[in-house]
Motif scaffolding. Structure first.
Motif, mmCIF file in Angstrom:
data_model
loop_
_atom_site.group_PDB
_atom_site.id
_atom_site.type_symbol
_atom_site.label_atom_id
_atom_site.label_comp_id
_atom_site.label_asym_id
_atom_site.label_seq_id
_atom_site.Cartn_x
_atom_site.Cartn_y
_atom_site.Cartn_z
ATOM 1 N N VAL A 300 -2.460 -3.504 4.530
ATOM 2 C CA VAL A 300 -1.326 -2.975 3.769
ATOM 3 C C VAL A 300 -1.495 -3.125 2.258
ATOM 4 O O VAL A 300 -1.216 -2.187 1.493
ATOM 5 N N ILE A 301 -1.941 -4.277 1.794
ATOM 6 C CA ILE A 301 -2.064 -4.480 0.344
ATOM 7 C C ILE A 301 -3.091 -3.500 -0.242
ATOM 8 O O ILE A 301 -2.846 -2.867 -1.270
ATOM 9 N N THR A 302 -4.240 -3.385 0.431
ATOM 10 C CA THR A 302 -5.280 -2.465 -0.034
ATOM 11 C C THR A 302 -4.792 -1.030 0.001
ATOM 12 O O THR A 302 -5.000 -0.256 -0.948
ATOM 13 N N PHE A 303 -4.125 -0.661 1.092
ATOM 14 C CA PHE A 303 -3.691 0.727 1.250
ATOM 15 C C PHE A 303 -2.564 1.079 0.280
ATOM 16 O O PHE A 303 -2.424 2.236 -0.118
ATOM 17 N N SER A 304 -1.785 0.078 -0.112
ATOM 18 C CA SER A 304 -0.747 0.326 -1.129
ATOM 19 C C SER A 304 -1.386 0.773 -2.438
ATOM 20 O O SER A 304 -0.888 1.683 -3.111
ATOM 21 N N ARG A 305 -2.502 0.132 -2.793
ATOM 22 C CA ARG A 305 -3.184 0.510 -4.026
ATOM 23 C C ARG A 305 -3.777 1.919 -3.904
ATOM 24 O O ARG A 305 -3.757 2.695 -4.871
ATOM 25 N N VAL A 306 -4.292 2.255 -2.717
ATOM 26 C CA VAL A 306 -4.837 3.602 -2.507
ATOM 27 C C VAL A 306 -3.747 4.651 -2.750
ATOM 28 O O VAL A 306 -3.997 5.685 -3.380
ATOM 29 N N LEU A 307 -2.531 4.386 -2.263
ATOM 30 C CA LEU A 307 -1.424 5.327 -2.481
ATOM 31 C C LEU A 307 -1.112 5.456 -3.970
ATOM 32 O O LEU A 307 -0.852 6.565 -4.459
ATOM 33 N N GLU A 308 -1.147 4.349 -4.704
ATOM 34 C CA GLU A 308 -0.928 4.416 -6.157
ATOM 35 C C GLU A 308 -1.964 5.326 -6.807
ATOM 36 O O GLU A 308 -1.627 6.161 -7.659
ATOM 37 N N TYR A 309 -3.228 5.150 -6.421
ATOM 38 C CA TYR A 309 -4.288 5.966 -6.988
ATOM 39 C C TYR A 309 -4.107 7.439 -6.614
ATOM 40 O O TYR A 309 -4.358 8.339 -7.432
ATOM 41 N N TRP A 323 -10.733 3.340 -10.251
ATOM 42 C CA TRP A 323 -11.297 3.371 -8.900
ATOM 43 C C TRP A 323 -12.643 4.091 -8.787
ATOM 44 O O TRP A 323 -13.290 4.029 -7.749
ATOM 45 N N SER A 324 -13.083 4.762 -9.849
ATOM 46 C CA SER A 324 -14.265 5.621 -9.731
ATOM 47 C C SER A 324 -15.579 4.854 -9.594
ATOM 48 O O SER A 324 -16.577 5.417 -9.140
ATOM 49 N N TYR A 325 -15.596 3.572 -9.970
ATOM 50 C CA TYR A 325 -16.862 2.837 -9.899
ATOM 51 C C TYR A 325 -16.715 1.426 -9.337
ATOM 52 O O TYR A 325 -17.714 0.793 -8.964
ATOM 53 N N LYS A 326 -15.496 0.895 -9.253
ATOM 54 C CA LYS A 326 -15.307 -0.475 -8.788
ATOM 55 C C LYS A 326 -15.660 -0.606 -7.305
ATOM 56 O O LYS A 326 -15.684 0.374 -6.560
ATOM 57 N N LYS A 327 -15.910 -1.842 -6.867
ATOM 58 C CA LYS A 327 -16.380 -2.071 -5.506
ATOM 59 C C LYS A 327 -15.349 -2.750 -4.618
ATOM 60 O O LYS A 327 -15.654 -3.127 -3.488
ATOM 61 N N ASP A 328 -14.112 -2.932 -5.098
ATOM 62 C CA ASP A 328 -13.084 -3.496 -4.234
ATOM 63 C C ASP A 328 -12.709 -2.480 -3.150
ATOM 64 O O ASP A 328 -13.029 -1.293 -3.249
ATOM 65 N N GLY A 329 -12.028 -2.945 -2.121
ATOM 66 C CA GLY A 329 -11.737 -2.091 -0.978
ATOM 67 C C GLY A 329 -10.937 -0.852 -1.314
ATOM 68 O O GLY A 329 -11.231 0.249 -0.830
ATOM 69 N N ALA A 330 -9.910 -0.986 -2.157
ATOM 70 C CA ALA A 330 -9.069 0.160 -2.494
ATOM 71 C C ALA A 330 -9.859 1.223 -3.252
ATOM 72 O O ALA A 330 -9.697 2.427 -3.009
#
Length: 391
Positions: A300-309, A323-330
């Motif tokens: 949920v925490i990761t997917f919340s950030r995906v929705l923001e993006y 988000w274009s180059y970072k390696k975190d899950g989102a």
């Protein structure tokens, strides 16, 4: 033969001091095999220009998609648009790009900068014919398509960028084409390329655009499928059926959630390897890995950030660098869904996570469903083919 699809993205910058943009882009599907894109630039700026361009783009896209002739379209525009009292004129310039079967492009242009075609990252000039309709000089072209072709349409705010400031005579079409060649990368989405062009125009304007500026890119690309599974099924008896459907679907596979990834590892009979606790983004939990899965993340925490993006991507894509180059899950999910995928299949389990019932946590079952629905909605607006299956 690889199945192709059309990736379309556009970005606008308002004239400095204006709340409304005088340019408008309309996209209409013509049956299952064709897409019509219209970029209209209304006369002047502000409210009047916004009305003119919106009417023009909606009328033209609907009529072209309906199979009517250019002559009929132009005549309808002339008879429909309100007349400006100051200029005694009623028109909006326009560019029409019709993609048929992802194999042929038809261009119809009136008084906008000519569309730039990039093939293999280099500009390619194309033959045009001229037709005068109701005193208007219309340019037309038919172009056979190849995988990777990119069309870039723009309003005249692009070629006026920098006039009297950074450039004496504005940014000419040849210079814009050279810029696009320089920044071109085959992995860029249409939206990213359009954003880079408009961003450079705004820079040339000294961050105070002297005219509404819009770029619309149309990219011909192969279809790519990404499958994403989040949450276990509400009925444990459906678990195997869910896993068989998920792993049996071609394309890349993303597993989101601790319980979900544990069950997936058991199904594959592979170990779930927790990644090093490298908090590449301190607010996003670290990823893990399972042999046979392309990406394993927290839920949920990761997917919340995906929705923001995703929400931001549909606006001005201002968080692209986040988000274009970072390696975190989102960030990795965002790249796979926004840039790589043309088709996204969601496999969503309805089981309630006991950990989420803790009243001290701002997470509940409904939030997970809302996140999935929100991301699916945004991806659909990006032009992706979406399928959501609940278990």
């Amino acid at each position: 033969m690889t199945e192709l699809c059309t990736d379309i993205g556009f970005v606008s910058a308002n004239k400095y001091g204006e709340q409304l943009c005088g340019d408008h882009v309309e996209i209409v599907e013509q049956g299952e095999n064709a897409t019509v894109v219209v970029l209209a630039d209304g006369l002047g700026s502000g409210v009047k220009a916004n009305i003119l361009s919106t009417l023009t783009s909606k009328i033209l896209s609907t009529m072209i998609a309906g199979g009517l002739t250019v002559e009929d379209c132009v005549a309808t525009i002339a008879a429909t648009l309100p007349v400006c009292r100051v200029r005694q004129a009623a028109y909006s310039t326009f560019t029409i790009i019709r993609i048929g079967n992802n194999r042929e492009a038809e261009l119809i242009q009136y008084d906008n900068p000519r569309v730039i075609l990039l093939r293999h990252g280099k500009r390619l000039e194309y033959e045009e014919t001229e037709q005068v309709i109701d005193g208007k000089r219309i340019l037309k072209a038919h172009i056979p398509l190849e995988e990777g072709d990119v069309f870039v349409a723009m309003s005249d705010g692009a070629i006026h960028a920098g006039v009297g400031m950074t450039l004496n005579f504005g940014w000419q079409r040849e210079e814009i084409a050279s810029f696009l060649e320089t920044v071109y990368d085959g992995s860029f989405t249409a939206k990213t390329l359009a954003a880079m062009l408009v961003g450079e125009c705004v820079r040339l304007y000294g961050d105070k655009p002297g005219d509404d500026t819009t770029a619309c890119a149309v990219r011909i690309r192969p279809r790519r499928t990404v499958n994403l599974m989040i949450g276990p099924p509400s009925d444990p008896g459906d678990l195997r059926r869910m896993h068989e459907a998920f792993f049996g679907s071609p394309g890349k596979h993303i597993v989101c959630g601790g319980t979900t990834s544990t069950l997936a590892a058991e199904y594959l009979q592979k170990p779930l390897l927790a990644g090093l606790p490298l908090y590449l983004d301190p607010t996003i939990p670290p990823t893990a890995s399972i042999d046979g899965v392309d990406l394993v993340t927290e839920g949920v925490i990761t997917f919340s950030r995906v929705l923001e993006y995703a929400d931001d991507y549909l606006k001005d894509n201002a968080r692209y660098t986040d988000w274009s180059y970072k390696k975190d899950g989102a960030s990795q999910i965002a790249r796979m869904l926004f840039e790589e995928a043309t088709d996204v299949n969601f496999f969503v389990g309805r089981a309630v996570n006991p950990a989420h019932q803790n009243p001290s946590l701002p997470i509940n079952f409904n939030i997970k469903m809302q996140l999935v629905e929100g991301v699916a909605r945004d991806l659909k607006q990006m032009g992706k083919r979406i399928q959501v299956t609940y278990y």
